[in-house]
Design an enzyme around this catalytic site. Sequence first.
Site, PDB file in Angstrom:
ATOM      1  CB  CYS A 162      -0.931   0.001   1.202  1.00 43.79           C
ATOM      2  SG  CYS A 162      -1.843  -1.547   1.401  1.00 43.79           S
ATOM      3  CG  HIS A 300      -1.848   4.716   4.759  1.00 49.81           C
ATOM      4  ND1 HIS A 300      -1.593   4.585   3.405  1.00 49.81           N
ATOM      5  CD2 HIS A 300      -2.173   3.464   5.195  1.00 49.81           C
ATOM      6  CE1 HIS A 300      -1.760   3.325   3.043  1.00 49.81           C
ATOM      7  NE2 HIS A 300      -2.112   2.629   4.112  1.00 49.81           N
ATOM      8  CD  GLU A 311      -1.737   7.505   8.739  1.00 48.19           C
ATOM      9  OE1 GLU A 311      -0.936   8.211   8.091  1.00 48.19           O
ATOM     10  OE2 GLU A 311      -2.894   7.272   8.367  1.00 48.19           O
ATOM     11  CE  LYS A 332      -5.157   4.608   1.447  1.00 47.91           C
ATOM     12  NZ  LYS A 332      -4.129   5.613   1.774  1.00 47.91           N
ATOM     13  CG  HIS A 337      -6.099   1.289   0.358  1.00 49.06           C
ATOM     14  ND1 HIS A 337      -5.040   1.603  -0.474  1.00 49.06           N
ATOM     15  CD2 HIS A 337      -5.544   0.853   1.522  1.00 49.06           C
ATOM     16  CE1 HIS A 337      -3.910   1.371   0.146  1.00 49.06           C
ATOM     17  NE2 HIS A 337      -4.182   0.911   1.364  1.00 49.06           N
ATOM     18  CG  PHE A 396      -0.994  -5.649   3.934  1.00 53.07           C
ATOM     19  CD1 PHE A 396      -1.569  -4.764   4.818  1.00 53.07           C
ATOM     20  CD2 PHE A 396      -1.801  -6.606   3.340  1.00 53.07           C
ATOM     21  CE1 PHE A 396      -2.919  -4.808   5.118  1.00 53.07           C
ATOM     22  CE2 PHE A 396      -3.163  -6.674   3.623  1.00 53.07           C
ATOM     23  CZ  PHE A 396      -3.730  -5.774   4.519  1.00 53.07           C
TER      24      PHE A 396
END
Length: 410
Positions: A162, A300, A311, A332, A337, A396
């Site tokens: 990602c 993110h 975050e 997002k 995503h 990931f």
Amino acid sequence: MRKRVVITGIGAVTPIGNNVPEYFEGLRSGSNGITEVTKFDVSDSKCKVCAEVKNFDSSKLFDKLTRRKTDLYVQYAVCAAQEAVDDSGILGNIDENELGVYVGSGVGGINTLCEEDQKMMSGGARMVSAHFVPKMIINIAAGQIAIRFHAHGPAMNVSTACATGSTAIGEAFRAIRDGYLTAAICGGTEAAVNPLAIAGFVNCMALSQATDPNAASLPFDIRREGFVLGEGAAIMILEEYEHAVKRGANIYAEVCGYGATCDAHHVTAPDPSATQTIRAIAQAMDGVEYDPERTYVNAHGTGTKLNDKVETHAFKTYFGENASKLHISSTKSMTGHMLGAAGSAEAMACVLALNEDIVPPTINLIEPDPELDLDYTPNTAVHTPIDTAVSTSLGFGGHNTCLVLKKVQK
């Protein structure tokens, strides 16, 4: 001596617009690109919504035969790259040996993989296309872009799940900064809205199972329960500053910092301590002067329980008392995503913020999580002076990246 690096071209194919003007307008207006899945029957799936690219047409760039030989993730990448290259005016103004390509994907040609596997299962090995491998491999978007634009510098896939799009931009930045290249075509691309990918994400408990598109991708909202799968591509032209100035290029922003670390903690979950996320931000911000009230952070912001909490902790720890003064949002909430394309699409949102003094919103942030108490720009874009933009990406495998952009100081 290290070189200055600037952005001189941008191109996008996204769930809220198939070119940069449409994408930027979608960000300004808080457009929701999430809809019910249309690409396949989801009656047996727990996931009912996603953020698909709509009305995509690559016929101006690919004839019918070429489209059949090219996975959708590559088509997205080439279309976005063509827009960025045209925007920059770089072709004919650079030594082709000095032009590189850093374009990544999280999963590559997964649609092709699924299609050819079905052919083999139903008809045997002889039914598998001769184009299967060059159509599917994860580096082929970079390869196709290099071929199209005669880029003879390094042409490589960068894949950090990602965080891919951000990593690709960051590595291109370093190559130009350190004198290995004069310019690079860089970013991320993804086309993974298919039954296999969705089943995999559902079964690892990552996707939202909401049926209402306005209650699905919910970064920083207490109702959040997972991310929404998106797709598309976002490509930038990075260029050495003096070269750009000499040829009279339009400069969107300067890339001033890049950080990359790994949690080395878990295959999918972020480290709750956020130690390496904080370190990536610190690397990117090293030597960068900023006014927190004139700084935009594109988080993110996946809308998963863990990510948003980690975050927020990272922002509070690194920025300290300045964290509450930052303008933060997760785009997002609008695009879903986009996996390997997420980081580059979000870096492009930072370009919008810097060029138009607009902070894109986090839409559908109706019930803020009390633990997440920073300014996440709920629901409506904010017009305010922005001089510095920070984009964080987490992938990931524990990948953390951070990019810092600024308005160009002559």
